[in-house]
Scaffold this motif. Sequence first.
Motif, PDB file in Angstrom:
ATOM      1  N   THR A 155      -6.091 -19.269  38.364  1.00  0.00           N
ATOM      2  CA  THR A 155      -5.610 -18.756  37.121  1.00  0.00           C
ATOM      3  C   THR A 155      -5.030 -20.366  36.443  1.00  0.00           C
ATOM      4  OG1 THR A 155      -5.209 -16.646  37.749  1.00  0.00           O
ATOM      5  CG2 THR A 155      -4.135 -17.584  35.710  1.00  0.00           C
ATOM      6  N   VAL A 156      -4.070 -20.995  37.281  1.00  0.00           N
ATOM      7  CA  VAL A 156      -3.542 -22.180  36.931  1.00  0.00           C
ATOM      8  C   VAL A 156      -4.694 -23.246  36.532  1.00  0.00           C
ATOM      9  CG1 VAL A 156      -2.060 -24.106  37.395  1.00  0.00           C
ATOM     10  CG2 VAL A 156      -1.221 -21.698  37.917  1.00  0.00           C
ATOM     11  N   SER A 157      -5.743 -23.250  37.383  1.00  0.00           N
ATOM     12  CA  SER A 157      -6.657 -24.494  37.296  1.00  0.00           C
ATOM     13  C   SER A 157      -7.673 -23.980  36.311  1.00  0.00           C
ATOM     14  CB  SER A 157      -7.219 -24.674  38.451  1.00  0.00           C
ATOM     15  OG  SER A 157      -8.079 -23.752  39.071  1.00  0.00           O
ATOM     16  N   ALA A 158      -7.712 -22.872  35.574  1.00  0.00           N
ATOM     17  CA  ALA A 158      -8.723 -22.423  34.648  1.00  0.00           C
ATOM     18  C   ALA A 158      -8.593 -23.529  33.356  1.00  0.00           C
ATOM     19  CB  ALA A 158      -8.530 -20.744  34.309  1.00  0.00           C
ATOM     20  N   ALA A 178      -8.215 -20.574  28.673  1.00  0.00           N
ATOM     21  CA  ALA A 178      -7.625 -19.446  29.345  1.00  0.00           C
ATOM     22  C   ALA A 178      -6.101 -19.545  29.513  1.00  0.00           C
ATOM     23  CB  ALA A 178      -8.474 -19.302  30.972  1.00  0.00           C
ATOM     24  N   THR A 179      -5.642 -20.621  30.024  1.00  0.00           N
ATOM     25  CA  THR A 179      -4.168 -20.760  29.943  1.00  0.00           C
ATOM     26  C   THR A 179      -3.554 -20.606  28.792  1.00  0.00           C
ATOM     27  OG1 THR A 179      -4.728 -22.748  31.719  1.00  0.00           O
ATOM     28  CG2 THR A 179      -2.568 -22.661  31.041  1.00  0.00           C
ATOM     29  N   GLY A 180      -4.073 -20.871  27.751  1.00  0.00           N
ATOM     30  CA  GLY A 180      -3.474 -20.592  26.573  1.00  0.00           C
ATOM     31  C   GLY A 180      -3.312 -19.098  26.052  1.00  0.00           C
ATOM     32  N   ARG A 181      -4.247 -18.405  26.649  1.00  0.00           N
ATOM     33  CA  ARG A 181      -4.546 -16.993  26.490  1.00  0.00           C
ATOM     34  C   ARG A 181      -3.470 -16.239  27.460  1.00  0.00           C
ATOM     35  NH1 ARG A 181     -10.690 -15.666  27.269  1.00  0.00           N
ATOM     36  NH2 ARG A 181     -11.384 -17.383  26.177  1.00  0.00           N
ATOM     37  N   VAL A 197      -0.097 -14.027  26.351  1.00  0.00           N
ATOM     38  CA  VAL A 197       0.204 -12.515  26.752  1.00  0.00           C
ATOM     39  C   VAL A 197       1.799 -12.572  27.515  1.00  0.00           C
ATOM     40  CG1 VAL A 197      -0.616 -10.927  28.416  1.00  0.00           C
ATOM     41  CG2 VAL A 197      -2.189 -12.296  27.011  1.00  0.00           C
ATOM     42  N   LEU A 198       2.055 -13.668  28.065  1.00  0.00           N
ATOM     43  CA  LEU A 198       3.208 -13.709  28.648  1.00  0.00           C
ATOM     44  C   LEU A 198       4.316 -13.793  27.722  1.00  0.00           C
ATOM     45  CD1 LEU A 198       2.691 -15.895  31.978  1.00  0.00           C
ATOM     46  CD2 LEU A 198       2.907 -13.621  31.722  1.00  0.00           C
ATOM     47  N   VAL A 199       4.333 -14.343  26.743  1.00  0.00           N
ATOM     48  CA  VAL A 199       5.461 -14.732  25.631  1.00  0.00           C
ATOM     49  C   VAL A 199       5.473 -13.228  25.155  1.00  0.00           C
ATOM     50  CG1 VAL A 199       5.709 -15.781  23.529  1.00  0.00           C
ATOM     51  CG2 VAL A 199       4.814 -16.999  25.317  1.00  0.00           C
ATOM     52  N   LYS A 200       4.267 -12.481  24.688  1.00  0.00           N
ATOM     53  CA  LYS A 200       4.841 -11.218  24.238  1.00  0.00           C
ATOM     54  C   LYS A 200       4.964 -10.238  25.119  1.00  0.00           C
ATOM     55  CE  LYS A 200       0.654 -11.864  20.844  1.00  0.00           C
ATOM     56  NZ  LYS A 200      -0.842 -11.433  20.608  1.00  0.00           N
ATOM     57  N   ALA A 201       4.828 -10.360  26.355  1.00  0.00           N
ATOM     58  CA  ALA A 201       4.985  -9.140  27.367  1.00  0.00           C
ATOM     59  C   ALA A 201       6.662  -9.630  27.751  1.00  0.00           C
ATOM     60  CB  ALA A 201       4.391  -9.461  28.509  1.00  0.00           C
ATOM     61  N   LEU A 202       7.052 -10.821  27.804  1.00  0.00           N
ATOM     62  CA  LEU A 202       8.313 -10.942  28.310  1.00  0.00           C
ATOM     63  C   LEU A 202       9.437 -10.884  27.287  1.00  0.00           C
ATOM     64  CD1 LEU A 202       7.586 -13.890  30.898  1.00  0.00           C
ATOM     65  CD2 LEU A 202       7.861 -11.483  31.479  1.00  0.00           C
TER      66      LEU A 202
END
Length: 57
Positions: free
Chosen positions: A35-38, A42-45, A49-54
């Motif tokens: 995931t990190v090396s994508a 993809a990293t932006g997506r 998601v994390l900003v919205k979820a947390l």
Amino acid sequence: MASAFLVPLIPRIAANERTASTVMWTLLVTGVTWTVSASAEATGRVSEVLVKALPFK
């Protein structure tokens, strides 16, 4: 990464606690690394998601 949490459902692996733990950590680390090396897109997506979820920033 989700497959790491399904390991306990596989009887042959779940029977040996040490093997199950090793397989789970290997799958988890592999998933995180992938995931990190994508690509940057993809990293932006994932970040969006994390900003919205947390609840905190």
